[in-house]
Design an enzyme around this catalytic site. Structure first.
Site, PDB file in Angstrom:
ATOM      1  N   GLY A 188      37.895  45.400  50.185  1.00  0.00           N
ATOM      2  CA  GLY A 188      36.985  45.287  51.322  1.00  0.00           C
ATOM      3  C   GLY A 188      37.024  46.519  52.212  1.00  0.00           C
ATOM      4  CB  THR A 247      29.121  47.628  48.981  1.00  0.00           C
ATOM      5  OG1 THR A 247      30.527  47.479  49.262  1.00  0.00           O
ATOM      6  CG2 THR A 247      28.376  47.483  50.298  1.00  0.00           C
ATOM      7  CB  ILE A 248      32.399  43.568  46.685  1.00  0.00           C
ATOM      8  CG1 ILE A 248      33.447  44.690  46.765  1.00  0.00           C
ATOM      9  CG2 ILE A 248      31.858  43.404  45.270  1.00  0.00           C
ATOM     10  CD1 ILE A 248      34.762  44.357  46.043  1.00  0.00           C
ATOM     11  CG  ASP A 249      33.767  47.073  50.483  1.00  0.00           C
ATOM     12  OD1 ASP A 249      34.417  46.389  49.681  1.00  0.00           O
ATOM     13  OD2 ASP A 249      33.775  48.321  50.490  1.00  0.00           O
ATOM     14  CE  LYS A 274      50.074  24.646  53.041  1.00  0.00           C
ATOM     15  NZ  LYS A 274      49.348  23.768  52.128  1.00  0.00           N
ATOM     16  NE  ARG A 316      34.169  55.008  44.702  1.00  0.00           N
ATOM     17  CZ  ARG A 316      33.600  54.078  45.475  1.00  0.00           C
ATOM     18  NH1 ARG A 316      32.599  54.399  46.276  1.00  0.00           N
ATOM     19  NH2 ARG A 316      34.040  52.839  45.452  1.00  0.00           N
ATOM     20  N   GLY A 346      30.681  52.302  44.536  1.00  0.00           N
ATOM     21  CA  GLY A 346      31.396  51.188  43.910  1.00  0.00           C
ATOM     22  C   GLY A 346      30.397  50.169  43.369  1.00  0.00           C
ATOM     23  CG  HIS A 397      39.014  48.264  40.868  1.00  0.00           C
ATOM     24  ND1 HIS A 397      40.251  48.769  41.194  1.00  0.00           N
ATOM     25  CD2 HIS A 397      38.104  49.152  41.330  1.00  0.00           C
ATOM     26  CE1 HIS A 397      40.105  49.925  41.812  1.00  0.00           C
ATOM     27  NE2 HIS A 397      38.813  50.184  41.916  1.00  0.00           N
ATOM     28  CB  ALA A 450      44.960  31.582  53.229  1.00  0.00           C
TER      29      ALA A 450
END
Ligand code: ADP
Ligand code: F6P
Length: 359
Positions: free
Chosen positions: A174, A129-131, A217, A76, A15, A259, A190
């Protein structure tokens, strides 16, 4: 011992992650400055199999530092795991006098690097990797950019949620690692976050949402990691959105970022980390080190044996197989345990922070 390399190859694989291009640039520039020739391998291991190569000069990497994605392309490539694929990759290296490889990617990419080392081409892995799911390193290229992109997009959802008195459930990437979700949840305020590493109490989250709405809220964000699944294997995030809407009566929307946060210009952190590990990797390769992955531990750039890194991952994920630890000393096994514990503590800490700011 100084290795006698004349030409090295560099590839990006798996990725893609923002900062990969900056990483290639630093590998190329450092290697050229140390008197080596550099070949860019296009599209990861697929480029090795297909002999898709580009000679690299300082000019070829000029200005790429800010590029998103990877200008060397990625893939990949299951074929690389086959004997035929491996033989084709080896033949490409031999034919093109590639003496060693720098392989930028995640744990799958490191497995490929180990295979190439075993076939006579010393290889170094660089974590991208973004993970951020590589246990042996505190950080992987791409995480910071992905989190910032996620937070920016949540901020935009927040605007429209506030206007319309809505709640938005957001699913983020992730894989099995909840770090993107946790950092994004904290940074965007959040009201709840669900990640694979920590049991999620849906009923408690719904009660909290009801109480917050009762207290006035207007807008609320719930972040869910893509690694959360329903018992039937379908993604949990959408189900949670439906359950919240049903149980609270709040106008609830669902967004899957997928993505989109893997693209975009890398942040300063990803560019500088990429450059640091790249320079060190080339220097170590030339010193004769191989089958290593560059890691950041407590702020320091260090190298670790790839096999150690891969088995440390399995230990963290409770996926050790019989015999996995046989090749390691007691000190190494203790070090793996310490890394696993540290990572668990870090996730637990982030989760706690997320709970404390979730109002
Ligand atoms: P990442 O590097 O981000 O974890 P992948 O798991 O897709 O991404 O791995 C990238 C590539 O590395 C694969 O497409 C394959 O070519 C190679 N690779 C993955 N696993 C192995 C393996 N067990 N042995 C050899 N090569 C592998
Ligand atoms: O490993 C990076 C990652 O973006 C994960 O977060 C995600 O689960 C996966 O890759 C998606 O893979 P692909 O790009 O092959 O769809």
């Amino acid at each position: 011992m100084m290795a006698k390399f004349r030409r090295i190859g560099v590839l990006t694989s798996g990725g893609d992650a923002p900062g990969m291009s900056a990483c290639v640039k630093a590998v190329v520039n450092r290697a050229l400055d140390m008197g080596l020739e550099v070949v860019g391998i296009n599209g990861g291991y697929k480029g090795l199999i297909d002999e898709d190569l580009t000679p690299m000069t300082h000019k070829s990497v000029s200005n790429v530092v800010s590029y998103g994605g990877t200008f060397l392309y990625s893939s990949r490539c299951p074929e690389f795991k086959t004997e035929e694929g491996m033989q084709a990759a080896v033949a490409t290296c031999r034919k093109n006098n590639i003496d060693a490889l720098v392989c930028i990617g995640g744990d799958g990419t490191f497995r490929g690097a180990t295979d190439m080392t075993r076939h006579g081409f010393p290889s170094v892995g660089l974590p991208a990797t973004i993970d951020n799911d590589i246990t042996a390193t505190d950080y992987t290229i791409g995480l910071d950019t992905a989190i910032n992109s996620t937070v920016n997009m949540i901020d935009q959802l927040r605007d429209t949620c506030e206007s319309h008195e809505r709640l938005n459930v957001v699913e983020v990437m992730g894989r099995d690692c909840g770090q993107i979700a946790l950092y994004a949840a904290i940074a965007s305020g959040a009201v709840a976050v669900a990640v694979p590493e920590v049991p999620f109490d849906e009923a408690a989250a719904i009660e909290k949402i009801k109480a917050l709405r009762a207290a006035g809220k207007r807008s609320m964000i719930v972040v869910v990691s893509e690694g959360m699944f329903n018992p039937d294997g379908t993604p949990y995030a959408e189900t949670l959105a439906k359950n919240i809407a049903r149980e609270t009566g709040i106008d609830t929307k669902f967004a899957r970022f997928a993505h989109i946060v893997r693209g975009g210009k890398p942040t300063m952190k990803d560019r500088t980390f990429a450059a640091e590990v790249a320079v060190k990797a080339v220097e170590l390769l030339i010193e004769g080190k191989s089958n290593i992955v560059m890691c950041q531990i407590d702020g320091e750039i260090v190298s670790e044996d790839i096999n150690f890194a891969l088995i440390a991952d399995r230990m963290y994920k409770n996926k050790l197989k019989d015999g996995d630890l046989d090749a390691f000393t007691k000190e190494q096994i203790d070090a793996m345990k310490a890394l696993s514990e540290k990572r668990k503590r870090e996730i637990a800490h982030l989760y706690e922070v997320a709970q404390n700011v979730a109002f």
